[in-house]
Scaffold this motif. Structure first.
Motif, PDB file in Angstrom:
ATOM      1  N   ARG A  39       0.871  -1.177   0.000  1.00  0.00           N
ATOM      2  CA  ARG A  39       0.000   0.000   0.000  1.00  0.00           C
ATOM      3  C   ARG A  39       0.907   1.225   0.000  1.00  0.00           C
ATOM      4  NH1 ARG A  39      -5.271  -1.370   0.877  1.00  0.00           N
ATOM      5  NH2 ARG A  39      -5.775   0.832   1.041  1.00  0.00           N
ATOM      6  N   ARG A  41       1.555   5.404  -0.784  1.00  0.00           N
ATOM      7  CA  ARG A  41       0.925   6.723  -0.806  1.00  0.00           C
ATOM      8  C   ARG A  41       1.552   7.569  -1.906  1.00  0.00           C
ATOM      9  NH1 ARG A  41       2.924   7.913   4.946  1.00  0.00           N
ATOM     10  NH2 ARG A  41       4.576   6.713   3.953  1.00  0.00           N
ATOM     11  N   GLU A  75      -2.725   4.986  -3.107  1.00  0.00           N
ATOM     12  CA  GLU A  75      -3.699   5.942  -2.571  1.00  0.00           C
ATOM     13  C   GLU A  75      -3.175   7.351  -2.796  1.00  0.00           C
ATOM     14  OE1 GLU A  75      -6.240   6.913   1.519  1.00  0.00           O
ATOM     15  OE2 GLU A  75      -4.672   5.372   1.527  1.00  0.00           O
ATOM     16  N   PHE A  77      -2.989  11.426  -2.316  1.00  0.00           N
ATOM     17  CA  PHE A  77      -3.186  12.475  -1.323  1.00  0.00           C
ATOM     18  C   PHE A  77      -2.932  13.826  -1.991  1.00  0.00           C
ATOM     19  CE2 PHE A  77      -2.264   8.696   1.065  1.00  0.00           C
ATOM     20  CZ  PHE A  77      -3.098   8.780   2.174  1.00  0.00           C
ATOM     21  N   VAL A  97       6.918   9.523   1.780  1.00  0.00           N
ATOM     22  CA  VAL A  97       5.921   8.745   1.039  1.00  0.00           C
ATOM     23  C   VAL A  97       6.650   7.923  -0.021  1.00  0.00           C
ATOM     24  CG1 VAL A  97       4.024  10.375   1.411  1.00  0.00           C
ATOM     25  CG2 VAL A  97       5.513  10.621  -0.600  1.00  0.00           C
TER      26      VAL A  97
END
Length: 362
Positions: A39, A41, A75, A77, A97
């Motif tokens: 996962r 970012r 994901e 941001f 990140v």
């Protein structure tokens, strides 16, 4: 002598037990083990779903997540949720990140030649820029960004930009003197050389600066991107062509050590997702800019040509900016030489084959 019943029963049980074990081994279905999930970012320089680059960031994340069957989940941001808009490169480089979506033109202070991988005044158009990367530019980009522990990709493209949105008419070069314009990258340097005062303002903060009168003009992208931000409500003069930004390549960044550790199939997924988004971004820009252009003209925006004396003054100013970059260091010099070679040699056939060169389009 008759064998004992107990011994016979035990032998029979053992045989039956072995037969059952073999059968179980043969018939039991294999249970697929789930792949380890990553996962990651992805921070961006854009507000959420900003037409053009903000949408590209979201589509890229979705493509990678779906193509990998969620083995790699990305994901997004938007700017300001984890780091500010202009801190994306640092966030990826230092490991804050794993990924970022931004534009190379923001990093001139760290790497003088970085803006060439977004756009250059009077430079390569989107197709020629992609050809340059394929013909050797990507290797130079990789080499440059490796100094920051980052692996770069093209993360979409918004196509050519407008020269800017202006509160007042711009009729000649004199009208740029003292004008305060939000302009980033090498185009901002050219505007400064022409007498304007160029400043770097994050996209999400630009409308407020224009509304308060902190700036007199805005150069960001094109109508599909800029109209939703409200620029056309205040600055009613949209100048074309975008000599300052003939290309609109965004970049997708991955921390280099993470990229190197990825299995081959995930690397292939990322590469193909980026190629797909470059094509999708350009097609979307072509579609949406036509619609946005008609809408802003109905709202009273005047689409006007950049005066000839500005274009004539801007060309040598642009050459001087690129000369300065080439003189910064040996790596920058090689990147500039490669870019200029592409500018001179790519696109010869497409120019000849373009029917619009011979027959005006209706």
């Amino acid at each position: 002598m008759m064998p004992s019943t107990k011994k016979s029963t035990s032998r029979r049980a053992l045989l039956l037990s072995g037969t059952g074990a073999v059968a179980a081994t043969i018939t039991a279905p294999a249970i697929a083990q789930p792949l380890p999930q990553r996962r990651w970012r992805c921070v961006t320089s854009w507000s959420k779903n900003l037409p053009g680059p903000g949408v590209s960031a979201e589509r890229l994340a979705q493509r990678i997540s779906e193509m990998s069957d969620r083995e790699l989940v990305v994901e997004v941001f938007p700017a300001g949720t984890i780091v500010p808009a202009l801190s994306v490169l640092d966030a990826v480089s230092t490991g804050t990140v794993e990924m970022g979506h931004t534009a190379a033109l923001f990093w001139a202070g760290k790497m003088p030649a970085a803006p060439l991988f977004t756009t250059v005044p009077f430079g390569l158009d989107p197709l020629a820029h992609a050809a340059w990367l394929m013909g050797g530019g990507q290797q130079l980009w990789d080499e440059l960004y490796a100094t920051q522990n980052v692996k770069p990709f093209v993360g979409g493209n918004t196509g050519p930009s407008a020269a800017g949105w202006f509160r007042r008419p711009v009729n000649s070069l004199i009208d740029l003197k003292g004008l305060r314009i939000r302009s980033t990258g090498l185009g901002g340097e050219v505007y400064s050389a022409l007498g304007a005062t160029a400043s770097v303002i994050p996209p999400a903060d630009t409308y407020a600066a224009l509304e308060r009168g902190v700036i007199d003009a805005v150069e960001l992208l094109a109508p599909m991107n800029d109209a939703p931000l409200g620029f056309s409500r205040i600055a009613k003069h949209c100048l074309v062509p975008g000599f300052n930004k003939p290309n609109g390549a965004s970049e997708f960044l991955i921390r280099l050590d993470l990229w190197q550790a990825l299995p081959t199939h995930l690397k292939a997924i990322i590469v193909n997702a980026c190629h797909a988004e470059h094509e999708a971004g350009l097609a979307d820009a072509e579609l949406q800019n036509g619609r946005a252009l008609r809408e802003i003209m109905r709202e009273g925006v005047r689409v006007e040509a950049v005066p000839k004396d500005i274009l004539e003054a801007a060309q040598p100013a642009a050459r001087a900016v690129i000369d300065r970059i080439a003189a910064a260091d040996s790596r920058s010099a090689r990147i500039v030489a490669s870019y200029r070679d592409a500018l001179a040699n790519i696109g010869g056939w497409s120019g000849l084959a373009d029917v619009g060169r011979y027959v005006p389009r209706r």
